[in-house]
Design a protein around this motif. Sequence first.
Motif, short mmCIF file in Angstrom:
data_model
loop_
_atom_site.label_atom_id
_atom_site.label_comp_id
_atom_site.label_asym_id
_atom_site.label_seq_id
_atom_site.Cartn_x
_atom_site.Cartn_y
_atom_site.Cartn_z
N ASP A 87 0.81 -1.22 0.00
CA ASP A 87 0.00 0.00 0.00
C ASP A 87 0.85 1.27 0.00
N HIS A 88 2.05 1.21 0.57
CA HIS A 88 2.88 2.41 0.69
C HIS A 88 3.58 2.79 -0.61
N LEU A 89 3.58 1.91 -1.59
CA LEU A 89 4.34 2.17 -2.81
C LEU A 89 3.66 3.19 -3.72
N HIS A 90 2.32 3.16 -3.79
CA HIS A 90 1.64 4.07 -4.72
C HIS A 90 0.19 4.25 -4.25
N PRO A 91 -0.35 5.45 -4.38
CA PRO A 91 -1.74 5.68 -3.94
C PRO A 91 -2.77 4.81 -4.67
N ALA A 92 -2.47 4.42 -5.92
CA ALA A 92 -3.44 3.63 -6.68
C ALA A 92 -3.65 2.25 -6.08
N ILE A 93 -2.64 1.78 -5.34
CA ILE A 93 -2.79 0.44 -4.73
C ILE A 93 -3.90 0.46 -3.69
N GLY A 94 -4.15 1.66 -3.12
CA GLY A 94 -5.25 1.76 -2.16
C GLY A 94 -6.59 1.38 -2.77
N TYR A 95 -6.76 1.71 -4.05
CA TYR A 95 -8.01 1.34 -4.73
C TYR A 95 -8.09 -0.18 -4.89
N VAL A 96 -6.93 -0.80 -5.20
CA VAL A 96 -6.92 -2.26 -5.32
C VAL A 96 -7.26 -2.91 -3.98
N ARG A 97 -6.67 -2.36 -2.90
CA ARG A 97 -6.94 -2.89 -1.57
C ARG A 97 -8.43 -2.72 -1.22
N ALA A 98 -8.98 -1.54 -1.52
CA ALA A 98 -10.40 -1.30 -1.21
C ALA A 98 -11.29 -2.25 -2.01
N PHE A 99 -10.92 -2.46 -3.29
CA PHE A 99 -11.71 -3.39 -4.12
C PHE A 99 -11.68 -4.79 -3.53
N ALA A 100 -10.48 -5.29 -3.19
CA ALA A 100 -10.36 -6.65 -2.68
C ALA A 100 -11.06 -6.79 -1.33
N GLU A 101 -10.90 -5.77 -0.47
CA GLU A 101 -11.51 -5.85 0.85
C GLU A 101 -13.04 -5.90 0.76
N ALA A 102 -13.62 -5.00 -0.03
CA ALA A 102 -15.08 -5.00 -0.19
C ALA A 102 -15.56 -6.24 -0.93
N ALA A 103 -14.75 -6.73 -1.88
CA ALA A 103 -15.14 -7.94 -2.62
C ALA A 103 -15.21 -9.14 -1.68
N MET A 104 -14.26 -9.22 -0.72
CA MET A 104 -14.33 -10.30 0.26
C MET A 104 -15.61 -10.21 1.09
N VAL A 105 -15.94 -8.99 1.50
CA VAL A 105 -17.16 -8.81 2.30
C VAL A 105 -18.39 -9.22 1.49
N GLY A 106 -18.46 -8.73 0.24
CA GLY A 106 -19.61 -9.08 -0.59
C GLY A 106 -19.68 -10.57 -0.89
N GLY A 107 -18.52 -11.19 -1.18
CA GLY A 107 -18.51 -12.62 -1.46
C GLY A 107 -18.90 -13.45 -0.26
N LEU A 108 -18.37 -13.07 0.92
CA LEU A 108 -18.73 -13.80 2.14
C LEU A 108 -20.21 -13.63 2.49
N ALA A 109 -20.72 -12.41 2.30
CA ALA A 109 -22.14 -12.17 2.62
C ALA A 109 -23.05 -13.00 1.72
N ASP A 110 -22.73 -13.04 0.42
CA ASP A 110 -23.58 -13.82 -0.49
C ASP A 110 -23.38 -15.32 -0.29
N TRP A 111 -22.16 -15.73 0.08
CA TRP A 111 -21.97 -17.15 0.42
C TRP A 111 -22.85 -17.53 1.60
N PHE A 112 -22.87 -16.65 2.60
CA PHE A 112 -23.70 -16.91 3.77
C PHE A 112 -25.18 -16.97 3.38
N ALA A 113 -25.61 -16.02 2.53
CA ALA A 113 -27.03 -15.97 2.15
C ALA A 113 -27.43 -17.20 1.36
N VAL A 114 -26.58 -17.61 0.39
CA VAL A 114 -26.90 -18.78 -0.43
C VAL A 114 -26.88 -20.05 0.42
#
Length: 401
Positions: free
Chosen positions: A23-50
């Motif tokens: 994350d410290h190398l470039h500000p754009a990596i923060g977007y990648v981290r935010a995408f992956a973090e939220a994607a895990m939340v969304g994937g886990l939530a839908d896994w739980f729902a299904v």
Amino acid sequence: MRLVAGGLLVAMAGLFLAARSLDHLHPAIGYVRAFAEAAMVGGLADWFAVTALFRHPLRLPIPHTAIIPRNKDRIAGTLAQFLRDNFLTPAVVARRMQRLDVAGAAGRWLANPPLANGRIGTGASRLFADILESLDQERLGGMAKGAIASRLRAIDLSPLFGQALSAAIASDRHLPLLDGIIRWAAKVLEANEHLIREMVHQRAGSVMRWTGLDETLANKIIAGLHKLITEMADDPQHPLRAKAVEGLERLAEDLQHKTELRARVEGFKAEMLENQAFQRWIGGLWESSRAALLRVARDPERVMAGKMGEALRQFGTTLQNDPRLADTINRFARRTAVGAASDYGDGIVRLVSDTIRGWDAETVTGRLENAVGRDLQYIRINGTLVGGLVGVILHAVDTFL
């Protein structure tokens, strides 16, 4: 598809760990981290729902999970009641039967009856013709029509119908009737698909509506019912066919022994005999029969069955051209179908309900999950991707504000 959905979730976890360490190398990596973090939340939530629809997630007895196994008996009762209310009610059957012209179909069939051959000796045929012509036509006709009507009144038709149905079942001549019922069921299902969709949508939970799983379930239920009807049509040994045969056997038994049903058949017979169009047909039938007998008597080379065929063709023409007689026959067919739905609809409903209740929870879960199929895993995949996009948007808002 389970492997794809699970693999995507694992990939998002790996991407999150990698982005977090870089994350410290470039500000754009923060977007990648935010995408992956939220994607895990969304994937886990839908896994739980299904998963919660079909079983306890991670085998933990979390409240309001394993929805389908816990409500197996209620689903069975609801589906059975749906079939009862929308397919097997007298009102629905009567509405469908109003569109069918049974008399017209019978008339068209009778217009071309099969023929049979036979001969009469020359001397006997001439004597018979002379006697027939010497009799008073009006008086003989009146006697013949009166005899036919009296004979019909004296005959108890219900046991005859019951015995004929029993004999047809014993010799497998009932199979065309079953095939016709199955074709009718397919048309009824096709015409009422929207009711199934509406019922599933109304009874689905908010999670199922939000994910669109209610529409998927409705589609799979409709497809399953179509498959069941197709299997019944293709498999002569299908268990539901056996149940239908049991119903026909019970109907044959009731026709012979059930007082109430016999009274209804007698009521229809009395109504038919009082119908003026039917009486005119009897008169016309006698005249046609007399003329046919005279032609056969004068010409022993003519076939007797062919003359009877003419009478049948006349009756077929009468059925097609006499609205009152056709209406009487159509009313009888409609009342018969409505009565069958009223008398035997509950038995069919109980068959469906008891069959589903007899399945264990694992069987119900497996069949429904496999019926819905790949779409369940697409819900997880879509949840992962949509969650990631939402994470990117929130990260951008946080960055610029």
